[in-house]
Design a protein around this motif. Structure first.
Motif, short mmCIF file in Angstrom:
data_model
loop_
_atom_site.label_atom_id
_atom_site.label_comp_id
_atom_site.label_asym_id
_atom_site.label_seq_id
_atom_site.Cartn_x
_atom_site.Cartn_y
_atom_site.Cartn_z
N ARG A 145 -0.79 -103.51 22.95
CA ARG A 145 0.20 -102.50 22.59
C ARG A 145 0.18 -102.11 21.11
NH1 ARG A 145 6.10 -103.69 24.80
NH2 ARG A 145 6.27 -101.58 23.92
N PHE A 146 -0.27 -103.05 20.24
CA PHE A 146 -0.15 -102.80 18.80
C PHE A 146 -1.48 -103.02 18.09
CE2 PHE A 146 3.98 -104.47 20.30
CZ PHE A 146 4.78 -103.37 20.04
N SER A 147 -1.63 -102.39 16.93
CA SER A 147 -2.83 -102.56 16.10
C SER A 147 -2.78 -103.91 15.41
CB SER A 147 -2.90 -101.45 15.06
OG SER A 147 -1.89 -101.63 14.08
N PRO A 148 -3.96 -104.44 15.00
CA PRO A 148 -3.95 -105.73 14.30
C PRO A 148 -3.17 -105.69 12.99
CG PRO A 148 -6.12 -104.71 14.21
CD PRO A 148 -5.32 -103.94 15.21
N GLY A 149 -3.28 -104.57 12.27
CA GLY A 149 -2.55 -104.46 11.01
C GLY A 149 -1.06 -104.57 11.19
N PHE A 150 -0.53 -103.92 12.23
CA PHE A 150 0.91 -103.96 12.50
C PHE A 150 1.34 -105.38 12.87
CE2 PHE A 150 4.43 -103.83 15.55
CZ PHE A 150 5.39 -103.16 14.81
N LEU A 151 0.59 -106.03 13.76
CA LEU A 151 0.97 -107.37 14.20
C LEU A 151 0.90 -108.39 13.06
CD1 LEU A 151 -0.81 -107.48 17.68
CD2 LEU A 151 1.64 -107.31 17.25
N ILE A 152 -0.12 -108.26 12.21
CA ILE A 152 -0.24 -109.17 11.08
C ILE A 152 0.92 -108.95 10.10
CG2 ILE A 152 -1.65 -109.75 9.06
CD1 ILE A 152 -4.11 -109.02 10.82
N THR A 153 1.28 -107.68 9.86
CA THR A 153 2.40 -107.38 8.97
C THR A 153 3.70 -107.98 9.49
OG1 THR A 153 1.37 -105.31 8.26
CG2 THR A 153 3.74 -105.53 7.90
N VAL A 154 3.97 -107.79 10.78
CA VAL A 154 5.19 -108.35 11.38
C VAL A 154 5.17 -109.87 11.33
CG1 VAL A 154 6.48 -108.57 13.54
CG2 VAL A 154 5.59 -106.35 12.85
N GLY A 155 3.99 -110.47 11.61
CA GLY A 155 3.89 -111.93 11.56
C GLY A 155 4.18 -112.48 10.18
N LEU A 156 3.70 -111.80 9.15
CA LEU A 156 3.95 -112.25 7.79
C LEU A 156 5.42 -112.10 7.40
CD1 LEU A 156 0.81 -110.91 5.91
CD2 LEU A 156 1.36 -113.30 6.43
N LEU A 157 6.04 -110.99 7.78
CA LEU A 157 7.45 -110.79 7.47
C LEU A 157 8.32 -111.83 8.20
CD1 LEU A 157 7.71 -106.90 7.56
CD2 LEU A 157 7.76 -108.38 5.54
N GLY A 158 7.96 -112.13 9.44
CA GLY A 158 8.69 -113.18 10.17
C GLY A 158 8.51 -114.54 9.53
N SER A 159 7.30 -114.82 9.05
CA SER A 159 7.03 -116.09 8.38
C SER A 159 7.85 -116.20 7.10
CB SER A 159 5.55 -116.21 8.05
OG SER A 159 4.76 -116.18 9.22
N ALA A 160 7.94 -115.09 6.35
CA ALA A 160 8.72 -115.10 5.11
C ALA A 160 10.18 -115.42 5.38
CB ALA A 160 8.60 -113.75 4.41
N ALA A 161 10.72 -114.85 6.46
CA ALA A 161 12.12 -115.12 6.80
C ALA A 161 12.34 -116.60 7.15
CB ALA A 161 12.54 -114.23 7.98
N VAL A 162 11.40 -117.18 7.88
CA VAL A 162 11.52 -118.59 8.24
C VAL A 162 11.41 -119.49 7.01
CG1 VAL A 162 10.47 -120.47 9.55
CG2 VAL A 162 10.68 -118.22 10.58
N ILE A 163 10.46 -119.18 6.13
CA ILE A 163 10.29 -119.98 4.91
C ILE A 163 11.57 -119.95 4.07
CG2 ILE A 163 9.03 -120.10 2.72
CD1 ILE A 163 6.59 -119.04 4.32
N LEU A 164 12.17 -118.77 3.96
CA LEU A 164 13.42 -118.66 3.21
C LEU A 164 14.51 -119.51 3.86
CD1 LEU A 164 14.60 -117.21 0.74
CD2 LEU A 164 15.33 -115.37 2.28
#
Length: 391
Positions: free
Chosen positions: A80-99
């Motif tokens: 459903r999604f491009s690799p760039g979009f999925l990687i971006t979302v994955g990084l933003l989710g990771s940042a939220a968890v780290i915080l």
């Protein structure tokens, strides 16, 4: 076993898609930074509070649950999604968890956060591996993959430095890491607009197919994950047992990754000029020898520093060779499937390594840990030498 005729090859790609290679490299670098900071930092925080070593190992291993859950839905996401979009979302989710890690000291909550972190970072790990191989022409594949791996290890090396730089008394290291990961996500979102390479969709049953098609590559990644992931989380405790100060013990993880960084591009050049399994054999032998030497070296001497740099060069070479061979032999959906199997293999081996190392540190001599790693790489060397180039 699948043959090259059965699996589309991308070795015929004449030109490389450098925006894709660059975006994938940035993404895996942020992945390395996130793990490189959280593993030793959380380990030291729990050790300072008197948490038993086996609980520390189990907490670190909880991330594997999230990775497994993410792998189960990866094929649907890539459809459903491009690799760039999925990687971006994955990084933003990771940042939220780290915080979120910096906002609580509840060990039970940390178990849950580790699971969520695993879910997010798995998308980054799997898709960047497939993306960089999809974008690289085979004549520069070794160098493209080595640059990608170097970005990963730079993140791994910089992450632990957040402990002596920012300390463990506040949430500042978590906050700084979260900001950096978020900024990287924005850069990738911009680069992905110029990227031409696209990852394929893993067909049903492709994970099992890949396991039978490339067992040696899976074993190579497991050996790397078993040692690298365990070192990131448990090496600070190991060097504490050898008499090092807490801040210096965390820095030892970065010394290993310094070796990976310094020798990444020479390894990539060798992979583009020499038989790739021969490079893997040299790296496996070097890993075994350096691990075997560690119990005999003083924590205060210069020998341990040199040994850890050589160890990093050899460990990085094992992973880089496996990833280069993955792109040489597979393409499209099978390339994504192979990357997913690599992620699961890396996670499974790392999980077992962390649990085992925690138990060994608690029940036996701490010097038994590097001896176990040495045995692991002797077995890998035997497997490589038993395999013909091109199998």
């Amino acid at each position: 076993m699948l043959t090259r005729a059965m699996v589309p090859s991308i070795a015929t790609r004449k030109t490389s898609d450098f925006p894709s290679i660059l975006a994938a490299s940035f993404g895996i670098g942020a992945f390395g930074l996130a793990l490189g900071l959280t593993y030793p930092l959380l380990t030291l925080l729990m050790a300072e509070r008197g948490v038993p070593s086996h609980i520390i190992g189990l907490n670190a291993a909880a991330m594997g649950i999230g990775i497994a859950l993410s792998t189960l839905v990866m094929s649907r996401l890539t459809a459903r999604f491009s690799p760039g979009f999925l990687i971006t979302v994955g990084l933003l989710g990771s940042a939220a968890v780290i915080l979120a890690f910096g906002m609580t000291d509840d060990i039970a909550v940390w178990f849950a956060l580790r699971i969520f972190l695993g879910f997010n970072v798995n998308a980054v790990f799997v898709l960047t591996e497939a993306w960089v191989n999809e974008a690289a022409a085979d004549n520069i594949r070794g160098r493209a993959v080595s640059g990608y791996a170097m970005s990963l290890t730079i993140g791994f090396a910089l992450g632990p430095l957040g402990v002596p730089l920012f300390g463990t008394a506040s949430a500042l290291p978590f906050a700084v890491c979260a900001v950096f990961v978020s900024m990287t996500a924005i850069v990738i979102a911009l680069l992905s607009k110029r990227a031409k390479a696209r990852t394929g969709i893993a067909p049903p049953g492709s994970l099992k197919q890949f396991l039978f098609a490339a067992p040696l590559l899976v074993v190579m990644v497991m050996a790397f994950g078993f040692s690298d992931w365990t070192m990131i989380s448990m090496m600070p405790v190991y060097f504490l047992e050898k008499g090092m100060a807490p801040s210096l013990s965390s820095t030892m993880v970065s010394i290993v990754h310094l070796g990976m960084i310094l020798f990444a591009l020479p390894t990539g050049y060798a992979l583009d000029r020499l038989p790739r399994l021969r490079v893997a054999a040299v790296c496996a032998a070097g890993s075994a020898l350096t691990f075997a030497a560690m119990p005999f070296l003083s924590a205060q001497g210069a020998g341990i520093w040199i040994t850890l740099i050589v160890l990093g060069a050899c460990l990085g070479g094992v992973y880089t060779t496996a990833l280069t061979l993955l792109g040489e032999r597979f393409a499209g959906g099978m390339l994504v499937a192979g990357s997913a199997v690599f992620s699961m293999s890396f996670t499974l081996a790392g999980t077992l390594g962390m649990i085992g190392a925690g138990a060994v540190l608690e029940l036996a001599s701490h010097e038994a840990v590097p001896v176990g790693f040495a045995i692991c790489f002797v077995l890998l060397l035997i497997a490589i030498l038993s395999t013909k180039q091109g199998d």
